[in-house]
Enzyme design. Sequence first.
Site, PDB file in Angstrom:
ATOM      1  N   GLN A  26       3.475  -5.359  46.928  1.00 53.34           N
ATOM      2  CA  GLN A  26       2.315  -4.752  46.390  1.00 53.34           C
ATOM      3  C   GLN A  26       2.339  -3.868  45.476  1.00 53.34           C
ATOM      4  O   GLN A  26       1.609  -3.594  44.507  1.00 53.34           O
ATOM      5  CB  GLN A  26       1.485  -3.965  47.761  1.00 53.34           C
ATOM      6  CG  GLN A  26       0.935  -4.930  48.708  1.00 53.34           C
ATOM      7  CD  GLN A  26       0.209  -4.541  49.755  1.00 53.34           C
ATOM      8  OE1 GLN A  26       0.336  -3.191  50.213  1.00 53.34           O
ATOM      9  NE2 GLN A  26      -0.836  -5.031  50.341  1.00 53.34           N
ATOM     10  N   THR A  61       1.917   6.854   1.841  1.00 51.06           N
ATOM     11  CA  THR A  61       2.712   7.778   2.795  1.00 51.06           C
ATOM     12  C   THR A  61       3.986   8.133   1.816  1.00 51.06           C
ATOM     13  O   THR A  61       4.646   7.717   0.867  1.00 51.06           O
ATOM     14  CB  THR A  61       3.220   7.021   3.774  1.00 51.06           C
ATOM     15  OG1 THR A  61       2.184   6.668   4.698  1.00 51.06           O
ATOM     16  CG2 THR A  61       4.392   8.150   4.861  1.00 51.06           C
ATOM     17  N   GLU A  62       4.269   9.687   1.902  1.00 52.50           N
ATOM     18  CA  GLU A  62       5.402  10.225   1.337  1.00 52.50           C
ATOM     19  C   GLU A  62       6.074  10.907   2.231  1.00 52.50           C
ATOM     20  O   GLU A  62       5.646  11.255   3.559  1.00 52.50           O
ATOM     21  CB  GLU A  62       4.886  11.285   0.205  1.00 52.50           C
ATOM     22  CG  GLU A  62       3.814  10.648  -0.735  1.00 52.50           C
ATOM     23  CD  GLU A  62       3.567  11.505  -2.041  1.00 52.50           C
ATOM     24  OE1 GLU A  62       2.787  11.125  -2.856  1.00 52.50           O
ATOM     25  OE2 GLU A  62       3.888  12.596  -1.925  1.00 52.50           O
ATOM     26  N   PRO A  63       7.340  11.437   1.738  1.00 54.27           N
ATOM     27  CA  PRO A  63       8.457  12.182   2.797  1.00 54.27           C
ATOM     28  C   PRO A  63       7.637  13.509   3.383  1.00 54.27           C
ATOM     29  O   PRO A  63       7.830  13.761   4.688  1.00 54.27           O
ATOM     30  CB  PRO A  63       9.509  12.813   1.771  1.00 54.27           C
ATOM     31  CG  PRO A  63       9.473  11.474   0.810  1.00 54.27           C
ATOM     32  CD  PRO A  63       8.089  10.972   0.661  1.00 54.27           C
ATOM     33  N   THR A  82      -1.191   8.818  13.637  1.00 56.29           N
ATOM     34  CA  THR A  82      -0.741   8.891  15.141  1.00 56.29           C
ATOM     35  C   THR A  82      -1.789   9.178  15.889  1.00 56.29           C
ATOM     36  O   THR A  82      -2.895   9.607  15.761  1.00 56.29           O
ATOM     37  CB  THR A  82       0.224  10.212  15.044  1.00 56.29           C
ATOM     38  OG1 THR A  82      -0.656  11.427  14.812  1.00 56.29           O
ATOM     39  CG2 THR A  82       1.454  10.161  14.005  1.00 56.29           C
ATOM     40  N   PHE A  91       0.903  -1.224  -0.022  1.00 59.53           N
ATOM     41  CA  PHE A  91      -0.108  -0.169  -0.023  1.00 59.53           C
ATOM     42  C   PHE A  91       0.920   1.320   0.111  1.00 59.53           C
ATOM     43  O   PHE A  91       1.601   1.566   1.125  1.00 59.53           O
ATOM     44  CB  PHE A  91      -0.883  -0.214   1.307  1.00 59.53           C
ATOM     45  CG  PHE A  91      -1.904   1.030   1.387  1.00 59.53           C
ATOM     46  CD1 PHE A  91      -3.051   0.800   0.823  1.00 59.53           C
ATOM     47  CD2 PHE A  91      -1.647   2.101   2.375  1.00 59.53           C
ATOM     48  CE1 PHE A  91      -4.114   1.875   1.040  1.00 59.53           C
ATOM     49  CE2 PHE A  91      -2.636   2.881   2.387  1.00 59.53           C
ATOM     50  CZ  PHE A  91      -3.836   3.023   1.779  1.00 59.53           C
ATOM     51  N   ILE A  95       7.166   2.204   3.273  1.00 59.94           N
ATOM     52  CA  ILE A  95       6.405   1.346   2.523  1.00 59.94           C
ATOM     53  C   ILE A  95       6.233   0.026   3.039  1.00 59.94           C
ATOM     54  O   ILE A  95       7.310  -0.711   2.821  1.00 59.94           O
ATOM     55  CB  ILE A  95       6.074   1.596   1.111  1.00 59.94           C
ATOM     56  CG1 ILE A  95       5.857   2.735   0.518  1.00 59.94           C
ATOM     57  CG2 ILE A  95       5.219   0.728   0.336  1.00 59.94           C
ATOM     58  CD1 ILE A  95       4.593   3.664   1.209  1.00 59.94           C
ATOM     59  N   GLU A 151      -0.823   3.946  10.896  1.00 60.69           N
ATOM     60  CA  GLU A 151      -2.042   3.768  10.866  1.00 60.69           C
ATOM     61  C   GLU A 151      -2.740   5.223  11.524  1.00 60.69           C
ATOM     62  O   GLU A 151      -4.027   5.259  11.856  1.00 60.69           O
ATOM     63  CB  GLU A 151      -2.828   2.841  11.616  1.00 60.69           C
ATOM     64  CG  GLU A 151      -2.092   1.322  11.104  1.00 60.69           C
ATOM     65  CD  GLU A 151      -2.707   0.814   9.788  1.00 60.69           C
ATOM     66  OE1 GLU A 151      -3.927   1.879   9.388  1.00 60.69           O
ATOM     67  OE2 GLU A 151      -2.314  -0.032   9.153  1.00 60.69           O
TER      68      GLU A 151
END
Length: 385
Positions: free
Chosen positions: A280, A123-125, A366, A120, A154, A364
């Site tokens: 505890q 996303t790019e820089p 932030t 998929f 990717i 997915e």
Amino acid sequence: MDADDFSAVLSEVRRFVRERVVPLEAEIDEKDEMPAEIREAAKKMGLFGFALPEEYGGLGLSMYEEAQLMFELGYTTPSLRSMFGTNNGIAGHVLMVGGTEEQKAHWLPRIASGDVLASFALTEPDAGSDPSTLTTKARLDGDEWVINGAKRYITNAPLADVFMVFARTDNEAPRTRGISTFLVPAGTPGLTVAPKDHKMGQLGAWTADVFFDDVRVPAEALVGGEDGLNRGFATAMGCIAHGRVHISALMVGMAERLVDESVAYASTRRQSGKLIGSFQLIQGLIADSMTDYYAGRATVLEAARGFDAGTDLKVGPSCTKYFASEMVWRVADRAVQIHGGAGYMRGVAVERFYRDARLFRIYEGTSQIQQVIIAKALLGEAARG
């Protein structure tokens, strides 16, 4: 799926994860590679197509069923899920949501079987949290599309057989309305995959930059055909919503493993002549982690119900992704604290999961993006001042 059949699938996957994959976790982390025999076993079990329709060779699981399967897969290194996650998730769903019947028939059976690994490429820089600002372009030249641009981080790019590439096809349209999706086979002239990234964690799951230099694909490579022109952003968002519930369930599985590791260590490690489980403050850490795990599981299942019913395809996925990613990070941090110095050492499971868990708050979408999505959905016009 029939309840008995689904129960059998869960049992088989649980056995596979705990008996075959868990013993290999340290090796996978050290070598940054998934063993070939694990990949082949996953293919035979149908794990490359559990979320894809039965008519195309998948298992056809509902989101609610898929979440339960992900609980089991999350119990081990997340690189196992990453191996076939894009086929079932964001890449495979591109075709399910937006593909033509011909594209589905050609690609989905091979994606479901694992013979084709799909990637998929969104996303790019300079376009991550806001993919509507992507700058990769595709222009029509006769009966071919020519693609130019670059993609970053990717998943499965070094191994992919086909890329679902999102590119701008209308510079005059509003940012979210001028993007289309293209099927670009690996090896197409002009397509270059960079060396795999050297990541903090989730080793064994490979990511890389991908470059497009006058990459030519036929007109039929446009996902959805003519009807898919400039509809890529909506397709991507639909795929990502599914992916958020999917990945949240994986985090719940990891939280369960971290609780188990914490309990096992506290039940055997001695300090001052006593088991540390008798202290505890250690008990409090374990109780908090179990409560987080319990809440995360319930949140994911509720989001999955809404997704299946079609009643909540936005807020629920964002809520569960936000909560689960922050939750598993807290659980991982406590697990390291319970282990003390041992938790900081390579080769100890909680140290590895601590590194693995950090990424969940980023990909997915932030945590901050999830907050914005949730708040804007609730506030409406008020959110815009």
